[in-house]
Write an enzyme that holds these catalytic residues in place. Structure first.
Site, PDB file in Angstrom:
ATOM      1  N   GLU A  65      -7.750  -6.148  -9.607  1.00 33.36           N
ATOM      2  CA  GLU A  65      -8.621  -5.257  -8.661  1.00 33.36           C
ATOM      3  C   GLU A  65      -8.754  -3.943  -9.225  1.00 33.36           C
ATOM      4  OE1 GLU A  65      -6.798  -3.872  -4.992  1.00 33.36           O
ATOM      5  OE2 GLU A  65      -4.455  -4.156  -5.781  1.00 33.36           O
ATOM      6  N   LYS A  72       0.867  -1.187  -0.127  1.00 34.84           N
ATOM      7  CA  LYS A  72       0.094   0.211  -0.030  1.00 34.84           C
ATOM      8  C   LYS A  72       0.972   1.068  -0.161  1.00 34.84           C
ATOM      9  CE  LYS A  72      -4.429   1.606   1.925  1.00 34.84           C
ATOM     10  NZ  LYS A  72      -5.441   0.910   0.944  1.00 34.84           N
TER      11      LYS A  72
HETATM   12  C1  LIG Z   1      -6.204   0.165   0.568  1.00 41.51           C
HETATM   13  C2  LIG Z   1      -6.519  -0.675  -0.794  1.00 41.51           C
HETATM   14  C3  LIG Z   1      -7.429  -1.522  -1.007  1.00 41.51           C
HETATM   15  C4  LIG Z   1      -8.529  -1.583   0.249  1.00 41.51           C
HETATM   16  O1  LIG Z   1      -8.154  -2.229   1.384  1.00 41.51           O
HETATM   17  P1  LIG Z   1      -8.713  -2.172   2.783  1.00 41.51           P
HETATM   18  O2  LIG Z   1      -7.813  -2.549   3.904  1.00 41.51           O
HETATM   19  O3  LIG Z   1     -10.037  -3.032   2.756  1.00 41.51           O
HETATM   20  O4  LIG Z   1      -9.036  -0.692   3.056  1.00 41.51           O
HETATM   21  C5  LIG Z   1      -7.530  -2.407  -1.889  1.00 41.51           C
HETATM   22  N1  LIG Z   1      -6.534  -2.126  -2.880  1.00 41.51           N
HETATM   23  C6  LIG Z   1      -5.654  -1.228  -2.876  1.00 41.51           C
HETATM   24  C7  LIG Z   1      -4.465  -0.970  -4.037  1.00 41.51           C
HETATM   25  C8  LIG Z   1      -5.484  -0.412  -1.831  1.00 41.51           C
HETATM   26  O5  LIG Z   1      -4.385   0.409  -1.704  1.00 41.51           O
END
Ligand SMILES: *Cc1c(COP(=O)(O)O)cnc(C)c1O
Length: 343
Positions: free
Chosen positions: A222, A186
């Site tokens: 995603e 992230k």
């Molecule tokens: C933050 C994020 C998510 C969602 O994650 P959560 O923990 O459910 O908020 C999904 N994909 C990406 C690329 C992210 O940065």
């Protein structure tokens, strides 16, 4: 608990940045994190040569704090955010911030800003943004010599303010992340990589991109900031398995809810784009929306409409949404360890 709240129109807040009174900061120098503490300064000053600015050595997390039906201020599974940030930091060669310190920093900064935590029933929440960056100067390509961990908070409004609107997705011709295996961390570098593709999709009238695996362009991965879940005709929940998608905490929680609370079968597996017509419902899952339903997906061959339609959440998506939000707000009993009471 009686807290004097700030005079904020909670129901009409958007997802924007509204600085609160306090933020947390800790600095890593000479091989150790300092004790850390709160500051009221919302500005960050660092070297022009900081590793974050020059070589994108920076990462973040996102979670929500809100008021439950019995008037507690809580966070949803923040230990998983702490753990995920720990892993992300290691991949970016940053000194991981210890999980227990992440959690006590969260308690400290939320307690200091409790007047900004929206009341139960408003649909609003206090968004928590932990982040870490190379704050030390580095010009040769190498990890920075100094790091800063901070948490700021900002109240955000209800996600589905104008009602639920299923999304129109576009299968993107771009890759969702730097195509070198950084998709599971992230970090802002992945978001920066997705901005261009996101604007291209919006220009064409779509809400979001659906990214495919960059190597074979066969499997559903995603979106820029959320994972996918789908429901098959026979009521099974399916969600993509891939080492290059970010392990969403919302998705992991929805999988448990589907199995343990709703008795549904769940499959985590590779999902081919060509399977889309087999699905009756779909959604994007992440902290911001919990689940945002998908109305259609446009591929090179045209627009595939999901039978759940362009008007509302499909029935299983709705059950998942209602159960998880019920657990979060304390109207449904939570699995052990899912809710951290802060105040
Ligand atoms: C933050 C994020 C998510 C969602 O994650 P959560 O923990 O459910 O908020 C999904 N994909 C990406 C690329 C992210 O940065």
């Amino acid at each position: 608990m009686s807290v004097e709240k700030k005079p904020i129109d909670w129901a009409n807040l958007s997802f924007g940045y509204l600085p609160t009174d306090w933020r947390y900061v800790s600095v890593y120098k000479h091989g150790a994190w300092d004790d850390g503490g709160l500051t009221d300064d919302p500005n960050v000053v660092m070297s022009e040569c900081a590793g974050a600015l020059q070589y994108a050595q920076t990462c973040f997390e996102g979670l929500k704090v809100y008021t439950t039906v019995d008037d507690r201020i809580v966070a949803f599974r923040p230990d998983l955010n702490a753990q995920r940030m720990y892993e992300t930091a290691k991949r970016l060669v940053m000194p991981p911030f210890p999980v227990d310190r992440f959690l006590s920093a969260l308690d400290e900064v939320v307690t200091a800003n409790k007047a900004f935590v929206p009341p139960y029933g408003s649909g609003a929440s206090l968004y928590i943004r932990p982040y870490m960056y190379g704050s030390g100067a580095i010009i040769g390509v190498a990890p920075a010599p100094e790091y800063t961990f901070r948490i700021f908070t900002t109240p955000v409004g209800p996600y589905f303010k104008g009602g639920v609107k299923p999304l129109r997705l576009l299968v993107s011709e771009y890759d969702r992340a730097a195509p070198n295996g950084t998709g599971h961390i992230k970090a802002g570098l992945n978001y920066a990589m997705s901005l261009y593709a996101g604007l291209e999709a919006k220009k064409q009238g779509f809400d979001e991109n659906m990214y495919l695996d960059s190597q074979t362009r066969t499997y559903i991965e995603e979106t820029g900031g959320a994972n996918f879940i789908f429901v098959t005709k026979d009521g099974k929940v399916v969600t993509p398995k891939s080492p290059t998608i970010l392990p969403s905490i919302t998705r992991r929680s929805l999988i448990s809810v589907a199995r343990e609370y709703l008795g549904l079968e769940v499959e985590e597996r590779k999902i081919e784009l060509s399977e889309l017509p087999e699905f009756v419902e779909g959604g994007l899952c992440g902290t911001a929306a919990v689940i945002s339903p998908i109305g259609s997906v446009t591929t090179r061959d045209g627009e595939v409409f999901l039978p759940s339609g362009m008007k509302e959440m499909g029935p299983i998506t709705k059950k998942l949404y209602d159960t998880l939000t019920g657990i979060q707000y304390g109207t449904i009993e939570a699995p052990k360890g899912w809710i951290r009471t802060i105040v």
